[in-house]
Design a protein around this motif. Structure first.
Motif, mmCIF file in Angstrom:
data_model
loop_
_atom_site.group_PDB
_atom_site.id
_atom_site.type_symbol
_atom_site.label_atom_id
_atom_site.label_comp_id
_atom_site.label_asym_id
_atom_site.label_seq_id
_atom_site.Cartn_x
_atom_site.Cartn_y
_atom_site.Cartn_z
ATOM 1 N N ASP A 132 0.823 -1.194 0.000
ATOM 2 C CA ASP A 132 0.000 0.000 0.000
ATOM 3 C C ASP A 132 0.871 1.264 0.000
ATOM 4 O O ASP A 132 1.812 1.368 -0.768
ATOM 5 N N TRP A 133 0.561 2.236 0.815
ATOM 6 C CA TRP A 133 1.240 3.534 0.809
ATOM 7 C C TRP A 133 2.733 3.441 1.150
ATOM 8 O O TRP A 133 3.557 4.036 0.447
ATOM 9 N N PHE A 145 4.572 2.367 -1.894
ATOM 10 C CA PHE A 145 4.637 3.406 -2.914
ATOM 11 C C PHE A 145 5.697 4.451 -2.560
ATOM 12 O O PHE A 145 6.468 4.875 -3.423
ATOM 13 N N ASP A 196 0.952 6.722 -10.578
ATOM 14 C CA ASP A 196 -0.327 6.643 -9.877
ATOM 15 C C ASP A 196 -0.450 7.717 -8.791
ATOM 16 O O ASP A 196 -1.511 7.879 -8.204
ATOM 17 N N PHE A 197 0.611 8.476 -8.564
ATOM 18 C CA PHE A 197 0.580 9.620 -7.643
ATOM 19 C C PHE A 197 0.557 10.886 -8.485
ATOM 20 O O PHE A 197 1.399 11.072 -9.347
ATOM 21 N N GLU A 198 -0.428 11.728 -8.259
ATOM 22 C CA GLU A 198 -0.541 12.995 -8.971
ATOM 23 C C GLU A 198 -0.130 14.121 -8.037
ATOM 24 O O GLU A 198 -0.879 14.503 -7.141
ATOM 25 N N THR A 214 -2.450 13.393 -4.874
ATOM 26 C CA THR A 214 -3.510 12.394 -4.854
ATOM 27 C C THR A 214 -2.952 11.043 -5.261
ATOM 28 O O THR A 214 -2.299 10.916 -6.299
ATOM 29 N N TRP A 215 -3.219 10.050 -4.438
ATOM 30 C CA TRP A 215 -2.823 8.671 -4.709
ATOM 31 C C TRP A 215 -4.031 7.787 -4.450
ATOM 32 O O TRP A 215 -4.557 7.757 -3.331
ATOM 33 N N ARG A 216 -4.497 7.111 -5.474
ATOM 34 C CA ARG A 216 -5.670 6.238 -5.378
ATOM 35 C C ARG A 216 -6.860 6.957 -4.734
ATOM 36 O O ARG A 216 -7.468 6.478 -3.790
ATOM 37 N N ASN A 217 -7.135 8.143 -5.230
ATOM 38 C CA ASN A 217 -8.258 8.977 -4.784
ATOM 39 C C ASN A 217 -8.167 9.401 -3.318
ATOM 40 O O ASN A 217 -9.178 9.702 -2.696
ATOM 41 N N ARG A 218 -6.965 9.401 -2.775
ATOM 42 C CA ARG A 218 -6.747 9.860 -1.399
ATOM 43 C C ARG A 218 -5.673 10.950 -1.411
ATOM 44 O O ARG A 218 -4.695 10.851 -2.148
#
Length: 110
Positions: free
Chosen positions: A14-15, A18, A76-78, A98-102
């Motif tokens: 997960d985080w 990443f 996948d990280f904006e 933002t990463w996976r809508n979080r």
């Protein structure tokens, strides 16, 4: 994706996994991996220069470019915010986005 923590050898996912991948991409000089020459960042090559304000701006730009380089596998990280600050003999990047809508944030010391 499941990975191995490079410091402890423990399983990470997960985080935390990443953050480890992003840190590795940001701190690997571009073109140094023989089988993946497009992997890495230009950020590390700037660290041997005087850390003036203009270099901090270039470091922020290099960091942003790293996230949009598909070869790094961290798109996948904006990033919304990238701030480079002087720290000791190098610099520290503070990233938020933002990463996976979080909304997430992390720091990378170089």
């Amino acid at each position: 994706m499941i990975g191995i923590d490079r410091d402890t050898g423990a399983t990470v996912d997960d985080w935390p996994q990443f953050v480890q991948r992003a840190t590795r991409a940001l701190t690997t000089p571009l073109g140094t991996r023989q089988k993946r020459p497009k992997y890495g960042s230009n950020l590390v090559t700037r660290l041997s220069k005087n850390l003036g304000d203009e270099l901090l701006l270039l470091a922020q730009s290099d960091a942003a470019e790293t996230f949009y380089n598909e070869a790094n596998g961290i798109s996948d990280f904006e990033p919304d915010t990238i701030v480079a600050v002087r720290e000791g003999a190098g610099l520290r990047l503070r990233l938020a986005g933002t990463w996976r809508n979080r909304k997430m944030q992390f720091e990378v010391a170089t």
